[in-house]
Structures are given as C-alpha cells and as structure tokens.
Scaffold this motif. Structure first.
Motif, short mmCIF file in Angstrom:
data_model
loop_
_atom_site.label_atom_id
_atom_site.label_comp_id
_atom_site.label_asym_id
_atom_site.label_seq_id
_atom_site.Cartn_x
_atom_site.Cartn_y
_atom_site.Cartn_z
N THR A 66 0.84 -1.21 0.00
CA THR A 66 0.00 0.00 0.00
C THR A 66 0.87 1.25 0.00
O THR A 66 0.64 2.19 -0.79
CB THR A 66 -0.94 0.02 1.23
N ALA A 82 -5.73 2.15 -2.90
CA ALA A 82 -4.38 1.60 -2.82
C ALA A 82 -4.36 0.34 -1.95
O ALA A 82 -3.69 -0.65 -2.29
CB ALA A 82 -3.43 2.65 -2.26
N ALA A 83 -5.09 0.36 -0.85
CA ALA A 83 -5.14 -0.81 0.04
C ALA A 83 -5.80 -2.00 -0.64
O ALA A 83 -5.36 -3.15 -0.47
CB ALA A 83 -5.86 -0.45 1.33
N ALA A 129 -3.35 -3.37 -3.09
CA ALA A 129 -2.28 -4.03 -2.32
C ALA A 129 -2.76 -5.40 -1.82
O ALA A 129 -2.01 -6.37 -1.85
CB ALA A 129 -1.86 -3.16 -1.15
#
Length: 118
Positions: A41, A60-61, A64
């Motif tokens: 992330t 983003a998480a 990821a």
C-alpha cells in the motif's frame, strides 16, 4: 493443502505443544501477510505521488490486498507449511481423543484390548 496427517514420527509430546505452536505460527503468518499489504500500500501511494497522481488510501489498500494474496503464498511458504503441519497435529490429537471418548461411551477399554474392565 495438507492432507491432515501428522508428520512421520510425531509423538505425544509434539502434539501436546502443537496448539500453542499453531497459535504462534498462525499469528506470525497473519502478521507477515498484513505487513506485506501495508508495504505494498505504501509503495503504491509512493509511486503514485512520484508521478503526481492522487490515489485514495482505500483504493491503494484494495490493490495491495489483491497483489499480496498470491505473493504471500510464495514469500511465506515456510510459515504456511508450519501452520499446515501444526493443524494436522492438532487435528490428529482431536480425532484420537474423539475415538477414545466414543470407545469409553460404548463401554470398551480405550487402551485397545476390546474388552471391558472389571
């Protein structure tokens, strides 16, 4: 996946501590996977800022997480193998205890001589 059989030569002493060892190894494996998600992330957000793109933290998480799932299978193979072995030991102990309980409920001697004790 494991076939839920303990490793060759597993003794009663090994199965006694397997529950604690399973909890410890499972915690390490979980923390390693979560750490990998955090690192990926941060890398995604860092790369996005380098190229002047604004990516929300949640996006983003999620990316990821998708990247870390298959990556953790290869990066943390030893930890996963240890967890699987510990699960097999704990499962074998549970099955053995269950069989002994059923034998006692049927009135059989759990030592395996087939007769009832006087």
């Amino acid at each position: 996946m494991s076939d839920a059989t303990p490793p060759e030569g597993a003794t009663g002493q090994q199965t006694a501590g397997a529950g604690r060892r399973l909890a410890r190894n499972l915690a390490f494996y979980t923390l390693a996977r979560l750490g990998l998600v955090v690192v990926i992330t941060v890398a995604i957000i860092g790369i996005a800022r380098l190229v002047s793109v604004d990516i929300p933290l949640v996006v983003a998480a999620l990316f990821a997480l998708l990247i870390a799932m298959p990556l953790s299978l290869t990066l943390f193979k030893k930890l996963r193998t240890r967890v699987n072995e510990d699960i097999a030991l704990v499962d074998e102990k549970r099955r053995r205890d269950k069989a002994q309980l059923r034998a006692r409920l049927r009135g059989e001697n759990p030592d395996g001589d087939g007769g009832t004790s006087a």
